[in-house]
Design an enzyme around this catalytic site. Sequence first.
Site, PDB file in Angstrom:
ATOM      1  N   ASP A 207      -7.054 -14.411   0.787  1.00  0.00           N
ATOM      2  CA  ASP A 207      -8.112 -13.773   1.442  1.00  0.00           C
ATOM      3  C   ASP A 207      -8.975 -12.893   0.538  1.00  0.00           C
ATOM      4  O   ASP A 207      -8.685 -12.566  -0.393  1.00  0.00           O
ATOM      5  CB  ASP A 207      -7.439 -12.659   2.639  1.00  0.00           C
ATOM      6  CG  ASP A 207      -6.774 -11.743   2.065  1.00  0.00           C
ATOM      7  OD1 ASP A 207      -5.728 -11.991   1.177  1.00  0.00           O
ATOM      8  OD2 ASP A 207      -6.986 -10.526   2.320  1.00  0.00           O
ATOM      9  N   GLU A 208     -10.072 -12.719   0.839  1.00  0.00           N
ATOM     10  CA  GLU A 208     -11.027 -11.625   0.514  1.00  0.00           C
ATOM     11  C   GLU A 208     -11.315 -11.864  -1.196  1.00  0.00           C
ATOM     12  O   GLU A 208     -11.484 -10.788  -1.778  1.00  0.00           O
ATOM     13  CB  GLU A 208     -10.752 -10.184   0.972  1.00  0.00           C
ATOM     14  CG  GLU A 208     -10.652 -10.009   2.268  1.00  0.00           C
ATOM     15  CD  GLU A 208     -10.114  -8.513   2.482  1.00  0.00           C
ATOM     16  OE1 GLU A 208     -10.975  -8.168   3.531  1.00  0.00           O
ATOM     17  OE2 GLU A 208      -9.458  -8.040   1.993  1.00  0.00           O
TER      18      GLU A 208
ATOM     19  N   TYR B 175      -4.123  -6.342  14.980  1.00  0.00           N
ATOM     20  CA  TYR B 175      -3.868  -5.538  13.724  1.00  0.00           C
ATOM     21  C   TYR B 175      -3.424  -3.740  14.349  1.00  0.00           C
ATOM     22  O   TYR B 175      -4.472  -3.364  14.808  1.00  0.00           O
ATOM     23  CB  TYR B 175      -5.377  -5.414  13.268  1.00  0.00           C
ATOM     24  CG  TYR B 175      -5.683  -6.319  12.130  1.00  0.00           C
ATOM     25  CD1 TYR B 175      -5.065  -7.767  12.129  1.00  0.00           C
ATOM     26  CD2 TYR B 175      -5.979  -6.067  10.892  1.00  0.00           C
ATOM     27  CE1 TYR B 175      -5.102  -8.517  11.186  1.00  0.00           C
ATOM     28  CE2 TYR B 175      -6.035  -6.890   9.742  1.00  0.00           C
ATOM     29  CZ  TYR B 175      -5.736  -8.242  10.081  1.00  0.00           C
ATOM     30  OH  TYR B 175      -5.704  -9.277   9.094  1.00  0.00           O
TER      31      TYR B 175
ATOM     32  N   TRP C 254      -7.097 -14.410  11.130  1.00  0.00           N
ATOM     33  CA  TRP C 254      -7.258 -12.899  11.116  1.00  0.00           C
ATOM     34  C   TRP C 254      -8.868 -12.593  11.394  1.00  0.00           C
ATOM     35  O   TRP C 254      -9.041 -11.440  11.972  1.00  0.00           O
ATOM     36  CB  TRP C 254      -6.518 -12.201   9.868  1.00  0.00           C
ATOM     37  CG  TRP C 254      -7.473 -12.346   8.681  1.00  0.00           C
ATOM     38  CD1 TRP C 254      -7.574 -13.299   7.819  1.00  0.00           C
ATOM     39  CD2 TRP C 254      -8.368 -11.305   8.235  1.00  0.00           C
ATOM     40  NE1 TRP C 254      -8.442 -13.002   6.786  1.00  0.00           N
ATOM     41  CE2 TRP C 254      -8.931 -11.612   6.832  1.00  0.00           C
ATOM     42  CE3 TRP C 254      -8.765 -10.204   8.873  1.00  0.00           C
ATOM     43  CZ2 TRP C 254     -10.001 -11.086   6.066  1.00  0.00           C
ATOM     44  CZ3 TRP C 254      -9.819  -9.363   7.860  1.00  0.00           C
ATOM     45  CH2 TRP C 254     -10.318  -9.878   6.842  1.00  0.00           C
TER      46      TRP C 254
ATOM     47  N   ASP D 268      -2.810  -1.540  12.811  1.00  0.00           N
ATOM     48  CA  ASP D 268      -3.200  -0.108  12.109  1.00  0.00           C
ATOM     49  C   ASP D 268      -4.470   0.546  12.620  1.00  0.00           C
ATOM     50  O   ASP D 268      -4.877   1.678  12.519  1.00  0.00           O
ATOM     51  CB  ASP D 268      -3.759  -0.612  10.711  1.00  0.00           C
ATOM     52  CG  ASP D 268      -4.637  -1.604  10.875  1.00  0.00           C
ATOM     53  OD1 ASP D 268      -4.684  -2.324  11.439  1.00  0.00           O
ATOM     54  OD2 ASP D 268      -5.299  -1.724   9.422  1.00  0.00           O
TER      55      ASP D 268
ATOM     56  N   ARG E 293       0.822  -1.043   0.139  1.00  0.00           N
ATOM     57  CA  ARG E 293       0.160   0.201  -0.323  1.00  0.00           C
ATOM     58  C   ARG E 293       1.008   1.208  -0.083  1.00  0.00           C
ATOM     59  O   ARG E 293       0.511   2.326  -0.598  1.00  0.00           O
ATOM     60  CB  ARG E 293      -0.944   0.143   1.216  1.00  0.00           C
ATOM     61  CG  ARG E 293      -2.254  -0.633   0.904  1.00  0.00           C
ATOM     62  CD  ARG E 293      -2.185  -2.369   0.677  1.00  0.00           C
ATOM     63  NE  ARG E 293      -3.584  -2.742   0.815  1.00  0.00           N
ATOM     64  CZ  ARG E 293      -3.934  -3.657   1.463  1.00  0.00           C
ATOM     65  NH1 ARG E 293      -3.103  -4.308   2.580  1.00  0.00           N
ATOM     66  NH2 ARG E 293      -5.187  -4.494   1.477  1.00  0.00           N
TER      67      ARG E 293
ATOM     68  N   TRP F 126      -1.059  -3.301   8.460  1.00  0.00           N
ATOM     69  CA  TRP F 126      -1.447  -2.587   7.210  1.00  0.00           C
ATOM     70  C   TRP F 126      -1.336  -1.135   7.078  1.00  0.00           C
ATOM     71  O   TRP F 126      -1.762  -0.306   7.977  1.00  0.00           O
ATOM     72  CB  TRP F 126      -2.962  -3.117   6.966  1.00  0.00           C
ATOM     73  CG  TRP F 126      -3.019  -4.394   7.102  1.00  0.00           C
ATOM     74  CD1 TRP F 126      -3.789  -5.125   8.119  1.00  0.00           C
ATOM     75  CD2 TRP F 126      -2.860  -5.569   6.238  1.00  0.00           C
ATOM     76  NE1 TRP F 126      -3.703  -6.388   8.149  1.00  0.00           N
ATOM     77  CE2 TRP F 126      -3.135  -6.908   6.723  1.00  0.00           C
ATOM     78  CE3 TRP F 126      -2.307  -5.484   5.111  1.00  0.00           C
ATOM     79  CZ2 TRP F 126      -2.918  -7.959   6.006  1.00  0.00           C
ATOM     80  CZ3 TRP F 126      -1.995  -6.741   4.146  1.00  0.00           C
ATOM     81  CH2 TRP F 126      -2.080  -8.048   4.663  1.00  0.00           C
TER      82      TRP F 126
ATOM     83  N   ASP G 128      -0.056  -6.359  -3.699  1.00  0.00           N
ATOM     84  CA  ASP G 128      -1.378  -6.049  -3.688  1.00  0.00           C
ATOM     85  C   ASP G 128      -2.105  -5.275  -4.947  1.00  0.00           C
ATOM     86  O   ASP G 128      -1.242  -4.615  -5.541  1.00  0.00           O
ATOM     87  CB  ASP G 128      -1.870  -5.475  -2.219  1.00  0.00           C
ATOM     88  CG  ASP G 128      -3.336  -5.745  -1.784  1.00  0.00           C
ATOM     89  OD1 ASP G 128      -4.079  -5.310  -2.233  1.00  0.00           O
ATOM     90  OD2 ASP G 128      -3.201  -6.402  -0.829  1.00  0.00           O
TER      91      ASP G 128
ATOM     92  N   HIS H 222      -7.046  -9.614  -4.468  1.00  0.00           N
ATOM     93  CA  HIS H 222      -6.125  -8.645  -4.243  1.00  0.00           C
ATOM     94  C   HIS H 222      -5.011  -8.445  -5.517  1.00  0.00           C
ATOM     95  O   HIS H 222      -3.722  -8.048  -5.314  1.00  0.00           O
ATOM     96  CB  HIS H 222      -5.363  -8.446  -3.023  1.00  0.00           C
ATOM     97  CG  HIS H 222      -6.556  -8.326  -1.974  1.00  0.00           C
ATOM     98  ND1 HIS H 222      -6.786  -7.156  -1.528  1.00  0.00           N
ATOM     99  CD2 HIS H 222      -6.885  -9.060  -0.997  1.00  0.00           C
ATOM    100  CE1 HIS H 222      -7.546  -7.301  -0.618  1.00  0.00           C
ATOM    101  NE2 HIS H 222      -7.660  -8.506  -0.165  1.00  0.00           N
TER     102      HIS H 222
END
Length: 885
Positions: A523-524, A615, A590, A617, A362, A664, A391, A468
Amino acid sequence: MGIRFCPPWTLQVNRKSIFHQETETISQQLQKELPGFRGFSAANIKFMRQFYETWCEDLKSLTTVSEIDTQLLIPCENIQKEDFDIYLFLGLGFTHLVANADNVSNHNQQYQKHDAGNGTYHNFPAPASGTPTILKHFFHKYSCFSLIIPKLLKICQKKSGICTQKSSVQATLKEISGNQRILNKFIIIFAVSCHIWRKQEIHNMKRLINYALVLPLLLCACAHVDESVTTTCNVLPIPRSVGFNGDSFTFDGNVSLNIIAGEEDKRVLKEFLATSPLAFSEDGDKILNLEIDSVQGVTSPEGYRIETSKKEIKITASGGAGLFYGLQTILQLIDNNGSVPAGEIVDEPEFAYRGLMLDVSRHFFGKEFVKKQIDAIAHFKMNRLHLHLTDAAGWRIEIKKYPRLTEFAAWRSKQLLKDWWFGDRLYAQEGSPEAHGGYYTQDDIRELVKYAADRYVTIIPEIEMPAHSEEVLTAYPELSCTHEPYKQADFCVGNEKTYEFLENVLTEVMELFPSEYIHIGGDEAGKASWPTCPLCQKRMKEENLKDVNELQSYLIQRIEKFVNSKGRQIIGWDEILDGGLAPNATVMSWRGTEGGLAAAESGHKAIMTPGSYCYLDSYQDAPHTQPMAFGPYMPLEKVYSYNPTDGLGEEQAKFIYGVQGNLWVEYIPTEELVEYMIYPRILALAEIGWSNPAARDYTEFRQRAIKAVNSLRAKGYNAFDLENEFGQRKEAQKLSEHMAKGKTVAYSPAAPFNEKYNAGGATALTDGIHGGWTYMDERWQGFIRDGVDVVIDLGEEKEISTVSADFMQMCIPDVWFPAEVTISISSDSTEFKELARIEHTVVRDEGLSFKNYGWNGKSSARYVHYRAKCGPQRGWLFTDEIIVK
């Protein structure tokens, strides 16, 4: 002849009352009696609850108490588990008393004036010396006991082996008493026993002397605890076993170095010491010995023993990592004069995997910055650095076979992710004016891998799949289902070219990273195109896959076979459980702890990294005092409270491989902010991963963390200022008293609360408890899309002047203020009269904010109807309490 002692009665103790309801009362009394006592912490209470469970079996295994004039035997089988606490309490209290008295006889005379003559003691008047008063009274009343105690303590000293270099019982006790961390626990436990005695009206001192006869066993147990921690061992993570003797070893330039290890470990340790503050000479008359050898009682190759005298420090370990971690302990122990306390430390980790994940996709951070973080985590005995290399925001590793990954996919049109994500989301050509990003060359990776290995840290690379992956699928659109750039986030699982690409990439990655594990994301995945993609549907039919979850599992299992063929293993986020877990995969849990528990129960290794604890962040202090963060409030204390094996049986717990903190960086664009968010919270996870769970105490840990933060700052790290922590939201620090508290709440069937954020269920909105800085604190009740629609029954018609409720807004995770609130009242729950309609224009903002929606006036009602509607965002509403006054 032998004397046998049996307790004349069984003391019935209400454990729940002791450990939950009475702690505040005891704490207040102790603060009056004991200067410096700061009150109970959650860890103190947990310690008291678990104390007897930990040691009761040990107690029962002992029978011979002492060899005084007559043999004294305790029939330990008669000691009930519920009574063991009381036996233990008294012994610990005696330890404190005797250790702080000049001598027992003088102590008896000093307090004789307090004797009321009837052997009773109902109150807790503040004593001059700060020792629990009930013990002072006991000693003056039964001065004969002063003749027995020294003999018992000598035997205790002999049995326990603690402080063997001390010449007197008094010195031995002072050594125990000088351990402030353990002593605080002793005092707390003793205070609870005093409170029990007072409530049970057990005031006869003859009964107390019966209890006192178990002192030797109790002090043996105390000595066992003292081996685990000591305040002079200001080390993080806290070692497992510590015993100091009052001497010290000083690094004064007159110290020689001797390393007995393999050539590679010897090279690594010499190079590390050359950069450390420790000074050595060729012919010093003192010596630092590092030796690879077996260590009794230590099974981990990362464990070690330190034996320190005035002339020598000897660190022994079965591997180079253990010697390195022993050196970290020495470096933390050194005071301003270069001295290390003499004695022995034996230590080893709780978990094999202790990691930090750094997101460099990121926002990209250069190799020198990564090295700096490796130095820090290695110093606190962490051994894994997980790099999130790919990502949508940018591809960060050079792959020779696919140059467009770094010529194009590593660069974007905006520097800040939020500007890019909410903007055009375009990628840029390397070297163009609009290009922002970066990547590690393969030489950079080799340099980082070696640098980490020289500090016994393994770097684990993460290459995202199947989701991602917008950056890859824009650079190579033929790997997507539509074959169009800027259209897809998920690889086409039905396309053979996808596997060719992934295997080629992973081949180069595995040539660069020698780690056992390769992280493949997982993931996701949106899976949006898979149901209509001809290639994906063809694959599902050929492989007899019933849904897209199994299609994802097909990709994961196929990639696992490829990685296994290269002698490696895969790690994936817990979504890799969906559709069936690959046979040899390790799960990184997670989405809460459920994924890790499911993996462990099925015999798979799990690394615990739940968002609610790990996490980094999230805000670590009151949000209005902090830079913008992605997640909710997660202070150091919350992180430290995490137990990775909670909810698992002994067999399942064996599959918990370790713990990891994740940073993150969507909203963390600078190196300074990265360090601010990591430290000191990663230190809590370092201790969770390394130290004995039974030794954890947040109050004591926080003091060591403050020292560590100051040390990090002195070394140039931008760590959060823990000493000046703002703390919890003020509304959450006390109960709210109001007319609706404890009253029945009826929820509309069309607008139920969300079970994941139920805050305790149907009583949550009238329990008097306000939420803190986060909707994840189990105090805020969550509603999705249909908003809040509840009716409160006050029980009878009452005059009211206020109806209100707080809401929070945090737009990043889709938490919003309501757009409209309606407040109505009724006397019969059928006909309602509207008191107020409050409209609000919901605007996206950054950070966390709170708003109260309420009515003020004068009316009477039995039923109060509170309705809050979502705005056009249709996200979450969170409220904590509906106040009626």
